[in-house]
Design an enzyme around this catalytic site. Structure first.
Site, PDB file in Angstrom:
ATOM      1  N   CYS A 122       0.850  -1.195   0.000  1.00  0.00           N
ATOM      2  CA  CYS A 122       0.000   0.000   0.000  1.00  0.00           C
ATOM      3  C   CYS A 122       0.882   1.239   0.000  1.00  0.00           C
ATOM      4  CB  CYS A 122      -0.913  -0.002   1.223  1.00  0.00           C
ATOM      5  SG  CYS A 122      -1.967   1.467   1.305  1.00  0.00           S
ATOM      6  N   HIS A 151      -3.339  -4.669 -10.085  1.00  0.00           N
ATOM      7  CA  HIS A 151      -4.001  -3.472 -10.626  1.00  0.00           C
ATOM      8  C   HIS A 151      -4.469  -3.720 -12.056  1.00  0.00           C
ATOM      9  CE1 HIS A 151      -2.928  -0.749  -7.314  1.00  0.00           C
ATOM     10  NE2 HIS A 151      -1.890  -1.564  -7.180  1.00  0.00           N
ATOM     11  N   GLU A 208     -10.753   0.749  -5.263  1.00  0.00           N
ATOM     12  CA  GLU A 208      -9.761  -0.124  -4.636  1.00  0.00           C
ATOM     13  C   GLU A 208     -10.340  -1.468  -4.217  1.00  0.00           C
ATOM     14  OE1 GLU A 208      -6.918   0.953  -1.733  1.00  0.00           O
ATOM     15  OE2 GLU A 208      -6.925   3.062  -2.326  1.00  0.00           O
ATOM     16  N   CYS A 260      -4.664   6.323  -4.386  1.00  0.00           N
ATOM     17  CA  CYS A 260      -4.094   4.977  -4.288  1.00  0.00           C
ATOM     18  C   CYS A 260      -2.656   5.078  -4.785  1.00  0.00           C
ATOM     19  CB  CYS A 260      -4.898   4.000  -5.140  1.00  0.00           C
ATOM     20  SG  CYS A 260      -4.256   2.318  -5.139  1.00  0.00           S
ATOM     21  N   GLY A 266      -1.696   2.304  -7.083  1.00  0.00           N
ATOM     22  CA  GLY A 266      -2.475   2.527  -8.312  1.00  0.00           C
ATOM     23  C   GLY A 266      -1.865   3.606  -9.179  1.00  0.00           C
TER      24      GLY A 266
HETATM   25  N1  LIG Z   1      -6.728  -1.793  -1.542  1.00  0.00           N
HETATM   26  C1  LIG Z   1      -5.363  -2.170  -1.898  1.00  0.00           C
HETATM   27  C2  LIG Z   1      -4.427  -1.877  -0.704  1.00  0.00           C
HETATM   28  C3  LIG Z   1      -4.246  -0.389  -0.503  1.00  0.00           C
HETATM   29  C4  LIG Z   1      -3.583   0.222  -1.717  1.00  0.00           C
HETATM   30  C5  LIG Z   1      -3.691   1.728  -1.816  1.00  0.00           C
HETATM   31  N2  LIG Z   1      -4.456   2.387  -0.765  1.00  0.00           N
HETATM   32  C6  LIG Z   1      -2.339   2.365  -1.989  1.00  0.00           C
HETATM   33  O1  LIG Z   1      -2.134   3.505  -1.532  1.00  0.00           O
HETATM   34  O2  LIG Z   1      -1.479   1.728  -2.639  1.00  0.00           O
HETATM   35  C7  LIG Z   1      -5.273  -3.662  -2.210  1.00  0.00           C
HETATM   36  O3  LIG Z   1      -6.100  -4.437  -1.687  1.00  0.00           O
HETATM   37  O4  LIG Z   1      -4.364  -4.030  -2.959  1.00  0.00           O
END
Ligand SMILES: N[C@H](CCC[C@H](N)C(=O)O)C(=O)O
Length: 290
Positions: A71, A166, A215, A224, A227
């Site tokens: 994350c 992603h 997400e 994100c 992302g």
């Molecule tokens: N929901 C994402 C984790 C948080 C990623 C995002 N909040 C970031 O800042 O990279 C997943 O399940 O892969």
């Protein structure tokens, strides 16, 4: 249980230190505490744990209770948390944070006039375009500009893993795209055995892309970090941007660089402490925690 609420471009996290290992009720705790009515409210619950290979380990649990491998916004928040709370030698502004998906990640801290962290540059590691996490090779072909259908609507996506999966889709106007309809349908598409984070992107110039994200395990967040990294990779592969660009999210901008020499992605952005607090025992008990 004491916690600190932090946010990176509005992607917000409950950060808990002082544990030796991930609590067995971490998933239930995340669901309860991330709830914006019955809990503290956040996109995720983050535990800062000891590490054998880095200064600390970060474990990130999404608001739906699923654990993510990585994350980006949270790692900047954890870097700020450990530095501002003097959990590392404050003469060091280069730390390492271990994550499940990318091992020990170097982070460089920028301090404000008050000596606290205002910005963090994270080495996010190498993007993965092939392989296990997200099927970035379908029928043996790297998934770049690949057709995907959801309820009769055709899209074309590029799959990028930053340690977490992603699905990047280019659209005419990301800010106006119907994220709430198509995000959940693509998050749970059969192409993605572990679901996927879904980014809808509009390239504005060779050094600027706009992105909105649905997400995995958290839904529509304001930003994100992983992302934004995946967005830059997909845009470079599509020949639409240079290898360094600003990715504008609803919550603000991240600077992303895909270094040609070492193939690593660097993400630079802010992190902020919002408040600290303590979860009373009766609330913990409802989440099955002791
Ligand atoms: N929901 C994402 C984790 C948080 C990623 C995002 N909040 C970031 O800042 O990279 C997943 O399940 O892969």
């Amino acid at each position: 249980m004491k916690f600190t609420k932090l946010q990176g471009l509005g992607n917000d996290f409950i950060v808990v230190g002082g544990e030796e290992r991930l609590p067995e009720h971490a998933a239930e705790l995340a669901v309860r505490l991330c709830d914006r009515n019955f809990g503290i409210g956040a996109d995720g619950l983050v535990f800062v744990l000891p590490s054998d290979i880095a200064d600390y380990t970060m474990r990130i649990i999404n608001a739906d209770g699923s654990e993510a491998e990585q994350c980006g916004n949270a790692i900047r928040c954890v870097a700020k948390y450990v530095y501002d709370n003097a959990l590392v030698d404050r003469n060091r502004t280069e730390l390492t944070i271990e994550t499940k998906g990318a091992g020990a990640q170097p982070v460089q801290l920028t301090l404000g006039d008050d000596g606290r962290v205002v910005q963090v540059r994270v080495d996010m590691g190498e993007p993965v375009l092939e392989g296990r996490l997200v099927p970035t090779t379908i029928d043996g072909n790297p998934v770049k500009d690949y057709p995907i259908e959801a309820e009769g609507r055709q899209f074309r996506f590029t799959a990028v893993s930053m340690g977490n999966p992603h699905c990047v889709i280019f659209v005419d106007d990301a800010a106006e795209f119907d994220l709430h309809t198509w995000g959940p349908k693509l998050e749970t598409h059969p192409y993605f055995p572990r679901r996927a984070n879904v980014e809808f992107v509009t390239v504005r110039s060779r050094s600027h892309a706009e992105m909105r994200v649905w997400e995995r395990g958290a839904g529509p967040t304001l930003a994100c970090g992983t992302g934004a990294c995946a967005t830059l990779v997909a845009a470079v592969l599509a020949g639409q941007t240079e290898r360094t660009a600003t990715v504008s999210l609803k919550g603000g901008d991240l600077l992303i660089e895909w270094n040609e020499r070492n193939n690593r992605i660097y993400m630079t952005g802010p992190a902020e402490i919002v408040f600290t607090g303590e979860v009373p025992g009766n609330v913990l008990a409802k989440a099955g925690a002791r």
